[in-house]
Structure formats: C-alpha cells, structure tokens
Design a protein around this motif. Structure first.
Motif, PDB file in Angstrom:
ATOM      1  N   GLY A 137     -45.994  14.664 -33.910  1.00  0.00           N
ATOM      2  CA  GLY A 137     -47.379  14.349 -33.626  1.00  0.00           C
ATOM      3  C   GLY A 137     -47.622  13.353 -32.526  1.00  0.00           C
ATOM      4  N   ASP A 138     -46.554  12.816 -31.912  1.00  0.00           N
ATOM      5  CA  ASP A 138     -46.745  11.916 -30.773  1.00  0.00           C
ATOM      6  C   ASP A 138     -45.850  12.357 -29.630  1.00  0.00           C
ATOM      7  OD1 ASP A 138     -44.145  10.900 -31.445  1.00  0.00           O
ATOM      8  OD2 ASP A 138     -45.081   9.505 -32.841  1.00  0.00           O
ATOM      9  N   LEU A 139     -46.069  11.783 -28.466  1.00  0.00           N
ATOM     10  CA  LEU A 139     -45.369  12.209 -27.256  1.00  0.00           C
ATOM     11  C   LEU A 139     -44.097  11.408 -27.051  1.00  0.00           C
ATOM     12  CD1 LEU A 139     -48.441  12.606 -24.888  1.00  0.00           C
ATOM     13  CD2 LEU A 139     -47.104  14.437 -25.935  1.00  0.00           C
ATOM     14  N   ASP A 140     -42.992  12.114 -26.861  1.00  0.00           N
ATOM     15  CA  ASP A 140     -41.708  11.504 -26.560  1.00  0.00           C
ATOM     16  C   ASP A 140     -41.485  11.536 -25.046  1.00  0.00           C
ATOM     17  OD1 ASP A 140     -40.998  11.340 -29.432  1.00  0.00           O
ATOM     18  OD2 ASP A 140     -40.986  13.514 -29.267  1.00  0.00           O
ATOM     19  N   LEU A 141     -40.493  10.778 -24.596  1.00  0.00           N
ATOM     20  CA  LEU A 141     -40.207  10.642 -23.166  1.00  0.00           C
ATOM     21  C   LEU A 141     -38.835  11.210 -22.851  1.00  0.00           C
ATOM     22  CD1 LEU A 141     -40.422   9.494 -20.274  1.00  0.00           C
ATOM     23  CD2 LEU A 141     -39.803   7.257 -21.198  1.00  0.00           C
ATOM     24  N   ILE A 142     -38.798  12.113 -21.878  1.00  0.00           N
ATOM     25  CA  ILE A 142     -37.547  12.673 -21.365  1.00  0.00           C
ATOM     26  C   ILE A 142     -37.508  12.389 -19.867  1.00  0.00           C
ATOM     27  CG2 ILE A 142     -36.231  14.789 -20.993  1.00  0.00           C
ATOM     28  CD1 ILE A 142     -37.563  15.875 -23.554  1.00  0.00           C
ATOM     29  N   SER A 143     -36.360  11.913 -19.396  1.00  0.00           N
ATOM     30  CA  SER A 143     -36.257  11.517 -17.986  1.00  0.00           C
ATOM     31  C   SER A 143     -34.907  11.913 -17.410  1.00  0.00           C
ATOM     32  CB  SER A 143     -36.437  10.000 -17.847  1.00  0.00           C
ATOM     33  OG  SER A 143     -36.243   9.592 -16.502  1.00  0.00           O
ATOM     34  N   GLY A 144     -34.923  12.299 -16.147  1.00  0.00           N
ATOM     35  CA  GLY A 144     -33.688  12.405 -15.398  1.00  0.00           C
ATOM     36  C   GLY A 144     -33.201  11.026 -15.008  1.00  0.00           C
ATOM     37  N   SER A 145     -32.073  10.974 -14.304  1.00  0.00           N
ATOM     38  CA  SER A 145     -31.505   9.683 -13.924  1.00  0.00           C
ATOM     39  C   SER A 145     -30.669   9.830 -12.668  1.00  0.00           C
ATOM     40  CB  SER A 145     -30.637   9.123 -15.060  1.00  0.00           C
ATOM     41  OG  SER A 145     -29.453   9.889 -15.196  1.00  0.00           O
ATOM     42  N   GLN A 146     -30.321   8.698 -12.105  1.00  0.00           N
ATOM     43  CA  GLN A 146     -29.540   8.680 -10.871  1.00  0.00           C
ATOM     44  C   GLN A 146     -28.154   9.288 -11.065  1.00  0.00           C
ATOM     45  OE1 GLN A 146     -28.728   4.750  -9.296  1.00  0.00           O
ATOM     46  NE2 GLN A 146     -28.749   5.511  -7.207  1.00  0.00           N
ATOM     47  N   MET A 147     -27.563   9.080 -12.226  1.00  0.00           N
ATOM     48  CA  MET A 147     -26.214   9.582 -12.484  1.00  0.00           C
ATOM     49  C   MET A 147     -26.197  11.036 -12.933  1.00  0.00           C
ATOM     50  SD  MET A 147     -24.563   7.084 -11.463  1.00  0.00           S
ATOM     51  CE  MET A 147     -22.935   7.784 -11.800  1.00  0.00           C
ATOM     52  N   GLY A 148     -27.351  11.645 -13.132  1.00  0.00           N
ATOM     53  CA  GLY A 148     -27.409  13.066 -13.418  1.00  0.00           C
ATOM     54  C   GLY A 148     -27.567  13.435 -14.872  1.00  0.00           C
ATOM     55  N   ASP A 149     -27.410  12.483 -15.794  1.00  0.00           N
ATOM     56  CA  ASP A 149     -27.600  12.817 -17.197  1.00  0.00           C
ATOM     57  C   ASP A 149     -29.082  12.719 -17.561  1.00  0.00           C
ATOM     58  OD1 ASP A 149     -27.451  10.127 -16.728  1.00  0.00           O
ATOM     59  OD2 ASP A 149     -26.354   9.626 -18.548  1.00  0.00           O
ATOM     60  N   ILE A 150     -29.428  13.266 -18.722  1.00  0.00           N
ATOM     61  CA  ILE A 150     -30.817  13.306 -19.176  1.00  0.00           C
ATOM     62  C   ILE A 150     -30.998  12.261 -20.266  1.00  0.00           C
ATOM     63  CG2 ILE A 150     -32.634  14.739 -20.152  1.00  0.00           C
ATOM     64  CD1 ILE A 150     -31.695  15.579 -17.359  1.00  0.00           C
ATOM     65  N   LYS A 151     -32.020  11.433 -20.111  1.00  0.00           N
ATOM     66  CA  LYS A 151     -32.310  10.373 -21.065  1.00  0.00           C
ATOM     67  C   LYS A 151     -33.479  10.799 -21.960  1.00  0.00           C
ATOM     68  CE  LYS A 151     -29.343   7.548 -19.079  1.00  0.00           C
ATOM     69  NZ  LYS A 151     -28.091   7.149 -19.743  1.00  0.00           N
ATOM     70  N   TYR A 152     -33.345  10.483 -23.253  1.00  0.00           N
ATOM     71  CA  TYR A 152     -34.377  10.832 -24.225  1.00  0.00           C
ATOM     72  C   TYR A 152     -34.766   9.607 -25.033  1.00  0.00           C
ATOM     73  CZ  TYR A 152     -36.460  12.816 -28.495  1.00  0.00           C
ATOM     74  OH  TYR A 152     -37.280  13.088 -29.551  1.00  0.00           O
ATOM     75  N   TYR A 153     -36.053   9.278 -25.013  1.00  0.00           N
ATOM     76  CA  TYR A 153     -36.585   8.168 -25.791  1.00  0.00           C
ATOM     77  C   TYR A 153     -37.571   8.735 -26.809  1.00  0.00           C
ATOM     78  CZ  TYR A 153     -34.622   5.301 -22.066  1.00  0.00           C
ATOM     79  OH  TYR A 153     -33.770   4.715 -21.166  1.00  0.00           O
ATOM     80  N   GLU A 154     -37.167   8.702 -28.068  1.00  0.00           N
ATOM     81  CA  GLU A 154     -38.032   9.184 -29.131  1.00  0.00           C
ATOM     82  C   GLU A 154     -39.155   8.174 -29.370  1.00  0.00           C
ATOM     83  OE1 GLU A 154     -37.807  10.138 -33.920  1.00  0.00           O
ATOM     84  OE2 GLU A 154     -35.974   9.809 -32.766  1.00  0.00           O
ATOM     85  N   ASN A 155     -40.372   8.686 -29.487  1.00  0.00           N
ATOM     86  CA  ASN A 155     -41.514   7.834 -29.802  1.00  0.00           C
ATOM     87  C   ASN A 155     -41.535   7.594 -31.306  1.00  0.00           C
ATOM     88  OD1 ASN A 155     -43.953   6.564 -30.158  1.00  0.00           O
ATOM     89  ND2 ASN A 155     -45.153   8.061 -29.009  1.00  0.00           N
TER      90      ASN A 155
END
Length: 654
Positions: A323-341
């Motif tokens: 029910g809320d928005l999580d954050l997904i981001s690329g990065s300089q090193m090429g891996d994908i970062k995920y921050y759960e809200n």
C-alpha cells in the motif's frame, strides 16, 4: 504533514499558463538526520559559536566546507545547517579543514587543505561570530603538495601549536615543529620529520584518547580500517607505540576513512566520527574506559541517509504490495538498490533490502524500470547501463530470470535509462529510453500485454534534445488530465514538458529555482499522500533530493466542452488503495462503469446513471459488489456511454 501543508498554501494568478508550481525542498524524507552524504566526506569538529558544545565542519570533494551548528548540548548533540560561515573559503583550497586559535587571540582560525595546498583563514570576527579571511603565503615554506590533511596540537608542551600533515600521494605523516610563538606561528620544511607512512592519503587526528595527559595519533587512509599510535612518552617527549588493535573491526566496510575523535556525549571520553569515500558519516560512542576504549555504533545522530554509492536513478512503485511506494534505484557500480518503504503512504521510512536484486548486476551506471511485461501480476525489471543495452529480468515470484530475447537488437549507444509507460492507451506498457546523446528513444509495444513486441517510433520525440545523459519521468503533474514529462541531464538541469496537440512543449517556470546535482535523474512521485506529484531527484553523488509540491492552483479560462467521449488510463496504476478512472462526455448520455476480473466476471458495478457533457472522475478501492476486498491481480474497467464502449486495464496490488 497534511495539516502543516495548509500553512504554505499560496494563491497565484496565472493568465496564460494554466498552472503554477511551488516547490519546497524537504530532503529529510531521504535523510532523517539532515547531515548530507558527500563523496570523500571529511568530518571535523570545533566549538565555533563558543557555547560549550562541538559543532560540525563537513568537508568533501564536491563543495566548500559546510557548517552544522550543534543546537543540542555538550551531552546530547543535534546538528542543523548553520549560517554560511565558510562562504569565503574557495572550493579548491579546501577538501578538509580544521579550527585552531593559531594567533592566540581568543577565537578559532580555519586551516584548510585542498588541491591548492595548505591555507590559513584568519578569524577577524570573534569567538561567537566567526568571519574568515584568507592570509596568503602563510604556509609558503612548506612543500606539502595537493590535498594535504592538517591537524594541530602542542606536541612539545611549549604553549604553541605544532602541525602534523597527512600527505595524499605518498601516505606520509609529517610533523612540523612550531618555530614561532603562540601569537605568530612559523612552520618550515627544515624543521620537520616523517613519522609514519600509511600508504596513500593519510588522514591524521590528534587526541588524548587514553586520558594520560599526552597526545595520541589516529590515522585514516586510502584503505580499510585505521592506524592508531599511542604516545607512551609524556606531554613534552613523544614515544609512539602502535596500538591499532584499539580500533579493530572499525572501518572495515568503508574505504578512504577520514576520522576524528571528539567527545560528543560529555563523559570525558573521545568518541569516533569518520567519513569515507561513499559519504555517510559513521559514529561510534566510546563505551569503554579511559585506558581501554570500546566502541558502540550509533546510527541516530548522522545515520539514515539513503546513498547508493554513486549515480542514483530512482523509480517508485509498490513493489511489496503493502500500500505504499518503495524505492528502486540503479547505481554507479551497476547493481540495483532496493529500499522497502516500512513507513506508510503518508510518511515513508526506508529499509535497505538490496538482496532481492542481488542476482542482477550489469555494467556500470545502471538504471531500472519496473512493470508487469507479461500480465502475470508480478513486477518485472528492465535495466539499462553504460553499454546502451536494455536487459529484461522476468519476475518468477521466487526470483528474477534474465531473458535475452525480450530486447534483442535494442542498443541506444550508451547510458541507457529506461522507463515504462502506456503511451498509446492500449493497455500495455511501452518503452522509453533516455540516452547519452540527449535523445529519447521510444519503442511502442505493438504486441499485447502478455506478449510484448517492440517497434521503434522516431516521431514522438523528434527534435527534442534533453541534454547529455537524458533521464525522464512521466505523470500528470499539473492535474490537467494530460501527460507531462520531467527530465534531467548531466548538466544539473531539470526540465518540464507537457504533451500538447501531439508535441512536447517546455514550460521553464515549472522547474524554476530547482537545484539538482550532476547527472540529475528525476522521478515524479507522491510520497506524502496529499494527492499531488512531488519530485525526487537522484544524482551523481548517489543520494536523493526531495521537493514537495506545495500547491497547484489552477485559475483557468472556462474549458471548452469535450468534443468526444474518451476514457483515460487509470491513475495510479498499479494501485493501492484506490485508483481514479477519468472520462469525458461530449453530450448527455446513459453511463455505466463495470469492473471485470481476468475471467470476464463482473466484480463491481461502479456506476450506472445519466450524465451531461463534461469531465468526470470515479474512484475504485478494490472492493467488490459484495463489499469484499478483492485479491491482488489484473482487473478491467469498461465504460459504456451511449454507443461508446472502451475498456482499460488496472493492476490491484494488495
């Protein structure tokens, strides 16, 4: 937060432009402490306002030093951005700086180390209100090279301050005896000696860690961990003993550690604060004794800042369907970062859970788009990177599988930054790619929602140049029921475009006053649950900025009557808890909106009435005709208005 916003409502009268945008930066959403994460962070402390507690001087390679006043106390510190105390300090002069009363006049002077060497900035103000003026030539007799790291202490107990310098390229730590007086310091290469060599980029800091009345020496470096040398001599005659075991285990997950020891708890024992190449400050309280330190990590004072390590590129979606928005981001090193809200739709709180995407690692400067590309109700991942390729990772529910055939043959030449959006309102996701050359590539999904086929359309963005390393985000930012686009580029620029009569029209006023970092990567998102789209921006440093959309006031000329019947894509989509179904009527009609599941069964009769011409909106909350909450899945809304019948797809994430 919703109540507070009422105090900021501003009424603007716009005659030609049908909207106005007011922004207020509120980075606390991504950085609860308020202390920024700066590359190669260099924290140093001094009582700059003479109130008995330690204030923070934060150096870095990205700007002149920043001043944060301790508005707490000597025992319970709290740091807030202070006045621009170091505005006169030239950026090339200062990657790091320390405060010492070098002229013995009762106030703290500032000594900087940067690309141009060592420099003295004399405090011509006073102990409470500092004012710094550069004194040219003060360190002329020293050959310290670029980016020297200074610190001061009375090493020989003669009443004046001696100097130690950490060298960058050599890693040496060199001591300079003060040949002058407390009022007039003099330093010379002729009266210096090399004490230690720690490799590269030595960061020395003096402190009486063991409280035995003499000065000890802690050194960070280009590497992990710390070097610590205990003074087993006395206050007048040093005798160094390697006691680095006092810091065993610290700084092992960070690199280029730049430490300082300062008592922030008022218990008489120095605590440890250190920066690093990645930026966030690390804080350890000394919970041991004066003779034997013991370190306890504390994250509340400086912690909580979201930093992917470089080249953040955010997208927001309810990935965990709570029910809320999580954050997904690329990065300089090429891996994908995920921050759960782990907060809620009105007040986010972030918990790193990068392991979900641990199997996904491409070339450097990755960027991600998220969407269901096979209509199975699961969110898939589309990744771009520096190579210019596009990669599809199918979400199986148990993990992600790379499928090379999905985007075979698509390469935009470099810096591919993908986004997914249903541009043509045909109930499937189309592909947009920001490119290194400033162009936007558009690939229409000419297949179906569960069997995508990609056809390039070069006309949609023809003639539009966003600027190098283009990134885009879509949304109805001005709430006029038309598609808007916001873009970023390498040169810090944020631009706003509306889609009008088949072409993109820029409106510079919408982003006037916004400040973005290098490689600005914008995302339109509502993180405070007030119903309008705010703006999150990633950057080259790897952090995120957030700008609240304080108000959108539309004082427009009366709208013309709709010239046709039309249903718009549901927004938001996917949705939880509600989505809005909007439609136009050009004349009086009997209208119904019926919600179906994927098997064609009616689950909700949302509307059945007679309506006159105009624009209408209906909200659906995932509730069935039997007042039951439906399961996560794909649903269809069919609008019947006279002879007009049209169906749109929605994804409900429970």
């Amino acid at each position: 937060m919703l109540l507070c916003r009422n105090f900021f409502i501003i009424i603007l009268f716009i005659t030609n432009l049908g909207y106005a945008q007011i922004w207020q930066q509120n980075d606390v959403i991504f950085n609860p402490s308020g202390i920024p994460s700066l590359p190669f962070s260099q924290p140093r402390f001094a009582d700059l306002d003479n109130d008995g507690d330690q204030d923070l001087i934060l150096g870095s390679i990205s700007s002149s030093p920043q001043y944060f006043e301790n508005t707490g106390s000597a025992t319970i510190p709290y740091f807030q951005a202070g006045n621009d105390l170091f505005a006169p300090i030239q950026e090339l002069d200062c990657e790091i700086g320390v405060c010492t009363d070098l002229d013995h006049d009762g106030d703290l002077d500032f000594i900087s180390g940067g690309y141009t060497g060592l420099h003295l900035y004399d405090n011509i103000g006073d102990a409470v209100n500092g004012e710094f003026v550069r004194i040219d030539g003060f360190f002329t007799n020293l050959s310290v090279g670029s980016n020297p790291v200074p610190h001061f202490a009375d090493l020989d107990n003669d009443g004046d301050y001696d100097l130690v310098v950490g060298y960058s390229e050599s890693g040496e730590v060199r001591y300079y005896h003060n040949l002058g007086t407390p009022e007039s310091a003099i330093f010379s290469d002729d009266e210096s000696e090399t004490w230690f060599d720690v490799g590269l980029y030595a960061y020395p800091w003096f402190s009486d860690l063991d409280s035995d009345g003499d000065i000890d020496l802690l050194i960070g470096r280009d590497g992990y961990g710390f070097h610590y040398y205990r003074n087993d001599g006395d206050a007048s005659n040093w005798n160094w003993s390697n006691a680095s075991s006092q810091f065993t285990g610290l700084g092992q997950s960070t690199y280029w550690n730049s430490p300082c020891l300062v008592d922030l708890t008022g218990d008489g024992k120095p605590d440890l604060v250190h920066g690093s190449v990645s930026g966030p400050l690390n804080y350890y309280v000394n919970t041991g004794t004066n003779s034997s330190a013991s370190w306890t990590a504390v994250s509340s004072l400086f912690g909580g800042v979201l930093d992917v390590g470089g080249a953040s590129n955010p997208v927001f979606i309810d990935f965990d369907t709570d029910g809320d928005l999580d954050l997904i981001s690329g990065s300089q090193m090429g891996d994908i970062k995920y921050y759960e809200n782990t907060g809620n739709m009105y007040g986010p709180a972030w918990t790193a859970n990068h392991g979900i995407f641990s199997s996904i690692d491409h070339s450097i400067y990755s960027s991600a788009a998220v969407g269901d590309l096979n209509s199975d109700g699961l969110l898939d991942l589309v990744v771009g990177d520096l190579s210019g390729n596009i990669f599809y990772h199918h979400n199986t529910g148990d993990g992600f599988i790379y499928e090379s055939g999905m985007f075979s043959g698509i390469n935009v030449g470099g810096w591919s930054s993908p986004r997914l959006h249903d541009m043509d309102y045909d109930q499937d996701l189309d592909l947009f790619i920001g490119q290194e050359n400033g162009q936007i590539a558009y690939f229409e999904n000419t297949g179906t929602a569960d069997n995508a086929q990609w056809t390039e359309d070069v006309t949609l963005f023809d003639g539009l140049d966003i600027g190098r390393n283009a990134v885009l985000s879509f949304g109805d930012m001005n709430q006029d029921h038309k598609l808007d686009m916001i873009t970023g580029n390498l040169s810090h620029e944020i631009q706003f475009f509306s889609y009008e009569n088949g072409s993109w029209v820029e409106h510079p006023d919408m982003t006037a006053g916004l400040t973005a970092g290098q490689n600005a990567t914008p995302a339109l998102v509502d993180l405070n649950g007030d119903g309008d789209l705010d703006l999150a921006i990633g950057n080259y440093d790897g952090t995120f900025n957030y700008y609240e959309n304080l108000t959108i006031v539309s004082i427009e000329e009366p709208q013309n009557q709709p010239q046709s019947v039309k249903i718009y894509p549901a927004y938001p989509n996917p949705f939880n808890p509600t989505t809005t179904i909007s439609y136009d009527l050009w004349e009086n009609a009997d209208v119904s909106i019926i919600i179906y599941d994927v098997k064609g069964r009616i689950v909700r009769n949302l509307l059945e009435t007679n309506q006159s011409a105009g624009h209408y909106e209906m909200r659906w909350d995932g509730i069935s005709n039997t007042h039951m909450q439906l399961n996560t899945g794909v649903y269809f809304a069919r609008l019947n208005a006279g002879d007009y019948v049209k169906t749109i797809k929605m994804v409900y994430l429970k």
